[in-house]
Structures are given as C-alpha cells and as structure tokens.
Design a protein around this motif. Structure first.
Motif, short mmCIF file in Angstrom:
data_model
loop_
_atom_site.label_atom_id
_atom_site.label_comp_id
_atom_site.label_asym_id
_atom_site.label_seq_id
_atom_site.Cartn_x
_atom_site.Cartn_y
_atom_site.Cartn_z
N PHE A 126 37.20 7.13 -37.14
CA PHE A 126 37.61 8.65 -37.72
C PHE A 126 36.99 9.64 -36.34
O PHE A 126 35.80 9.61 -36.36
N ASP A 127 37.98 10.31 -36.32
CA ASP A 127 38.26 11.80 -35.89
C ASP A 127 37.18 12.87 -36.47
O ASP A 127 37.66 13.30 -37.21
N GLN A 128 35.82 13.45 -36.03
CA GLN A 128 34.74 13.69 -36.51
C GLN A 128 35.50 15.19 -36.56
O GLN A 128 35.18 16.08 -37.18
N GLU A 129 36.15 15.74 -35.27
CA GLU A 129 36.22 17.58 -35.17
C GLU A 129 37.55 17.30 -35.46
O GLU A 129 37.04 18.79 -36.40
N LYS A 130 38.91 16.39 -35.79
CA LYS A 130 40.11 17.20 -36.64
C LYS A 130 39.35 16.38 -37.83
O LYS A 130 40.92 16.63 -38.18
N VAL A 131 38.84 15.68 -38.16
CA VAL A 131 38.62 15.38 -39.89
C VAL A 131 39.79 14.10 -40.24
O VAL A 131 40.42 15.45 -40.94
N HIS A 132 39.97 13.68 -39.52
CA HIS A 132 40.91 12.50 -39.71
C HIS A 132 41.20 11.07 -39.19
O HIS A 132 40.41 10.82 -38.02
N PHE A 133 41.72 10.05 -39.23
CA PHE A 133 42.03 9.11 -39.25
C PHE A 133 42.67 8.74 -38.32
O PHE A 133 44.35 9.32 -38.60
N ARG A 134 42.47 8.18 -37.18
CA ARG A 134 43.36 7.77 -36.27
C ARG A 134 43.51 6.38 -35.63
O ARG A 134 42.01 5.73 -35.70
N SER A 135 44.37 5.47 -35.11
CA SER A 135 43.94 4.63 -33.97
C SER A 135 42.96 4.60 -32.94
O SER A 135 42.87 5.38 -32.66
N PRO A 136 41.73 3.85 -32.55
CA PRO A 136 40.85 3.67 -31.66
C PRO A 136 41.74 3.38 -30.82
O PRO A 136 42.32 2.25 -30.57
N THR A 137 40.79 3.69 -29.49
CA THR A 137 41.16 3.51 -27.89
C THR A 137 40.29 1.91 -27.81
O THR A 137 39.17 1.41 -28.65
#
Length: 143
Positions: A126-137
C-alpha cells in the motif's frame, strides 16, 4: 462498465431495480456493494439470519442480471463470525485481505474459488503517498 449507487437506506430490492436500470441504460457488467452489513433488509430474528438472506438475494441478483457482484464485508477477528459462513456459502470467490496496523504490506488470500485455484496469497504494497496498491519490491517483502 460499473455503476456506483450511494444510498444509505439501500435494500436488496432497491439494488435489484437499480441494477436492472443500470444494465439497460449503461450496459453495466459489475456491481460493487460496500458493505454488506449496512444493507437495510430486515429479515430473520437475528444478524445471522439477516445476513444469510441478504447473501442469498445478492447471489440471485447477480445471476438474474448476469453480472459480477462484488460484496465487501468487514469481519473482525474478535467479532461474532456465525453470519460470515452465510456469505462464504453463497460466494463463488472469497478474498481475505489483511494488513497489520502501521505497516504497508497487505496480503490477499484466496480462501475460496469455485472456478479456479484457492489457497494463493497475493502480496501487495500500500503506497500511502499515492493512496493505491502496487506490487511490492524485493526489499519491501523482506521488511
């Protein structure tokens, strides 16, 4: 195409009528219900019976209109979960989403899948700055 209905007093009967109109007018193929417990239907003498009837009606709406119906429900680990079995019984797919407080790694567990593989865990960040989910590194998975 999807359709958003915001109505605090929504019943399954109102939802059924709205889906009928939205499908005819916009060609809607997916409907999201957020969240099951606030649907205003009053059936049965307890919460388990009420949620069970709502669950059955949501399944009938999806089949009648040949749409995908995604129903969100919050289940607390500490709460009474008897009614959750009613939702699980009617659902084709059950996804359980967990995230620890103050952490960004979120796991989506495929608990049930009538038409595919169950038992998978899908990690998302969960990318709090962009407020969306993405694949983790790789680094985020290790943290």
């Amino acid at each position: 195409p999807g359709y958003y209905i915001e109505n605090s007093g929504l019943t399954t009967q109102m939802l059924d009528a709205s889906v009928y109109l939205a499908k005819a007018k916009y060609g809607v193929k997916v409907v999201f219900v957020d969240y099951v417990q606030i649907i205003a239907d009053r059936h049965g003498d307890n919460e388990t019976a009420r949620i069970g009837e709502i669950s059955h009606r949501l399944r009938r709406i999806a089949r009648r209109h040949n749409i995908t119906l995604v129903a969100a429900s919050q289940v607390s680990k500490a709460g009474n979960l008897r009614w959750a079995g009613e939702l699980e019984q009617d659902a084709d797919v059950i996804l359980k989403i967990t995230r620890e407080p103050q952490k960004s790694l979120t796991n989506i567990y495929v608990a049930k899948n009538r038409n595919g593989q169950a038992g998978l865990t899908i990690p998302l960040w969960f990318d709090q700055e962009k407020v969306h989910f993405r694949s983790p590194t790789i680094g985020e998975l290790a943290a």
